[in-house]
Design a protein around this motif. Sequence first.
Motif, PDB file in Angstrom:
ATOM      1  N   GLN A 115     -13.898   9.703  34.442  1.00 32.83           N
ATOM      2  CA  GLN A 115     -12.736   9.396  33.627  1.00 32.83           C
ATOM      3  C   GLN A 115     -11.554   8.979  34.499  1.00 32.83           C
ATOM      4  O   GLN A 115     -10.858   8.007  34.209  1.00 32.83           O
ATOM      5  CB  GLN A 115     -12.355  10.598  32.771  1.00 32.83           C
ATOM      6  CG  GLN A 115     -11.213  10.298  31.792  1.00 32.83           C
ATOM      7  CD  GLN A 115     -10.721  11.522  31.080  1.00 32.83           C
ATOM      8  OE1 GLN A 115     -10.384  12.521  31.717  1.00 32.83           O
ATOM      9  NE2 GLN A 115     -10.674  11.476  29.766  1.00 32.83           N
ATOM     10  N   ASP A 138     -23.861   3.865  31.462  1.00 33.73           N
ATOM     11  CA  ASP A 138     -23.172   4.922  32.205  1.00 33.73           C
ATOM     12  C   ASP A 138     -22.819   4.357  33.576  1.00 33.73           C
ATOM     13  O   ASP A 138     -23.678   4.216  34.445  1.00 33.73           O
ATOM     14  CB  ASP A 138     -24.063   6.144  32.340  1.00 33.73           C
ATOM     15  CG  ASP A 138     -23.348   7.336  32.981  1.00 33.73           C
ATOM     16  OD1 ASP A 138     -22.238   7.147  33.535  1.00 33.73           O
ATOM     17  OD2 ASP A 138     -23.887   8.463  32.934  1.00 33.73           O
ATOM     18  N   SER A 178     -11.922   5.473  35.864  1.00 32.38           N
ATOM     19  CA  SER A 178     -12.091   4.432  34.841  1.00 32.38           C
ATOM     20  C   SER A 178     -13.527   3.914  34.805  1.00 32.38           C
ATOM     21  O   SER A 178     -13.780   2.713  34.661  1.00 32.38           O
ATOM     22  CB  SER A 178     -11.118   3.262  35.076  1.00 32.38           C
ATOM     23  OG  SER A 178      -9.790   3.686  34.923  1.00 32.38           O
ATOM     24  N   GLU A 204     -16.807   3.992  32.608  1.00 31.42           N
ATOM     25  CA  GLU A 204     -17.156   4.291  31.231  1.00 31.42           C
ATOM     26  C   GLU A 204     -18.563   4.863  31.110  1.00 31.42           C
ATOM     27  O   GLU A 204     -19.459   4.536  31.883  1.00 31.42           O
ATOM     28  CB  GLU A 204     -17.053   3.024  30.371  1.00 31.42           C
ATOM     29  CG  GLU A 204     -15.626   2.524  30.199  1.00 31.42           C
ATOM     30  CD  GLU A 204     -15.543   1.398  29.185  1.00 31.42           C
ATOM     31  OE1 GLU A 204     -16.604   0.817  28.859  1.00 31.42           O
ATOM     32  OE2 GLU A 204     -14.427   1.108  28.722  1.00 31.42           O
ATOM     33  N   ASN A 205     -18.727   5.738  30.112  1.00 28.54           N
ATOM     34  CA  ASN A 205     -20.044   6.247  29.738  1.00 28.54           C
ATOM     35  C   ASN A 205     -20.160   6.062  28.233  1.00 28.54           C
ATOM     36  O   ASN A 205     -19.571   6.805  27.461  1.00 28.54           O
ATOM     37  CB  ASN A 205     -20.172   7.720  30.126  1.00 28.54           C
ATOM     38  CG  ASN A 205     -21.559   8.270  29.827  1.00 28.54           C
ATOM     39  OD1 ASN A 205     -22.452   7.537  29.414  1.00 28.54           O
ATOM     40  ND2 ASN A 205     -21.728   9.565  30.017  1.00 28.54           N
ATOM     41  N   THR A 206     -20.898   5.020  27.820  1.00 23.44           N
ATOM     42  CA  THR A 206     -20.979   4.650  26.421  1.00 23.44           C
ATOM     43  C   THR A 206     -22.401   4.794  25.901  1.00 23.44           C
ATOM     44  O   THR A 206     -23.305   5.255  26.607  1.00 23.44           O
ATOM     45  CB  THR A 206     -20.516   3.197  26.221  1.00 23.44           C
ATOM     46  OG1 THR A 206     -21.477   2.319  26.843  1.00 23.44           O
ATOM     47  CG2 THR A 206     -19.150   2.972  26.847  1.00 23.44           C
ATOM     48  N   GLN A 253     -22.691  11.782  25.846  1.00 23.37           N
ATOM     49  CA  GLN A 253     -21.323  11.326  25.716  1.00 23.37           C
ATOM     50  C   GLN A 253     -20.428  12.128  26.641  1.00 23.37           C
ATOM     51  O   GLN A 253     -20.596  13.338  26.780  1.00 23.37           O
ATOM     52  CB  GLN A 253     -20.846  11.476  24.270  1.00 23.37           C
ATOM     53  CG  GLN A 253     -21.630  10.607  23.290  1.00 23.37           C
ATOM     54  CD  GLN A 253     -21.492   9.127  23.586  1.00 23.37           C
ATOM     55  OE1 GLN A 253     -20.496   8.691  24.143  1.00 23.37           O
ATOM     56  NE2 GLN A 253     -22.495   8.348  23.203  1.00 23.37           N
TER      57      GLN A 253
END
Length: 466
Positions: free
Chosen positions: A123, A134, A126, A128-130, A352
């Motif tokens: 986090q 990942d 920056s 992302e883990n969507t 998530q």
Amino acid sequence: MIRYQTLLCLGVSLTALSGCQNYFSSDDTEMSLPPRNCAASRYVDNNMHVSASTSELHLINMDKINEAIHDRKDIFAYVLTACQNANIPSDIALIPFLTSYYDPQLITEDKAGIWQISPTMAQNFSLENTYWFDARLDIVQSTDAIIAYMKFLHSKLDADWSLVLTAYHAGLQPILDAINANKNHNMPTTLDALNLDPEAKYFTKKIAAVSHLIKNLPNPDESPIMQVAFPGQIDMNNLASITDINIDQLKILNNAFKRNLTDPHGPHRLLVSTNDYPKLKAITKDASQLRQISKTNWNYHIVKPNESLSIIAMHFETTVAEIKRVNHLKSDIIRINQKLLIPENNSKPVTQPPVMNDSPGPKRILHTVQKQDTLYHLSKKYHVTIHDITDWNQLDKNAIKPNQVITIWQYKPTDTAHFYTVKQNDSLAKIAREHKVTLASLKEANHIDGNIIHPNDRLIIPAKSN
């Protein structure tokens, strides 16, 4: 070249090890690393910053590192060249030998990838883990984030790379506390002089041991990885089938994609071995083959009576939001016999990231430059100096251009423990009172049972209670 270290540190070129040529494709359609800068760097010489050492070989697992060198030399070569292109020490590329043995699929507890990045770090960086991707597991994005972080640490730690390596392992704030404590007493601020946990100092010694191991290995047959850009989302299984490449190897290099399909929002590129590069590159120029590797593995579902989006999403192990997105639905309302496109469900478990509104540590902001932006405006907006911005982004001139992505770091030092040297006529009660901590917490932090202290004793002053 005799030494494996020297071979790699000169760029792992396929054609001319002594030059500045880029071993990635120079094609404009490729998302490649820029050519290596041969000019003398303000950060690093052409080799390692930490001197190779045999004294701490017992601290590392030599067998596993040797295995990683043999099995994952292509990933190591990529990271090493990325570090050199960014003008940071080659030592940084040795860290994954200690954290993950360069296994891009490694997940331990909540940490993932070759750099073993936690959700909090992701986090802050920056990453992302969507549902689809990942970034912690992506070799390119995770390495870029770590390089940016190393430059930030370098700017905060008096340009001392030994301290940077230690801070990467132990955290920035303890190092800053120890530095400030030494400065307050006119003491040196080198790593050896700082009052730190021995385990924190061992990390740099481990890097020195890995450096020794690397430079004494024989020259390998290099197999660097390359990047192939595609116009959009593709199916990796279909791609492997029509190109006859090893699907397992393809997925290892592109482990960040959680599904057989790549992320529809990007990145629209795959990492491949040099041997496989021509086959994949040819695909990008063939419209009929591009159609074959598009999202053919998706299911079409005919809505039945009493079905809702949530029921359908649960059945196909996807999410309501994803079904709505791929079908361009404006609401949750569906009708009987409606045909819905459903993502394939042969995937890794979807994890998530936790919601963290105020995660501790430095936070990386990726700012896309607008027409009206200047370095001065950015410095005021983010409360940093122009020097910091140019330092973090290696800007040779104080000029930025629209659509350029600029890294901004924001860091608020926490109220943590620091050190104090006892003076004549000091008492524990006096020290506790002056530092606004309780006598009990001061004694507990220093494992003191009684009340006796001596001049020149170094005490830990605990963080203040909220």
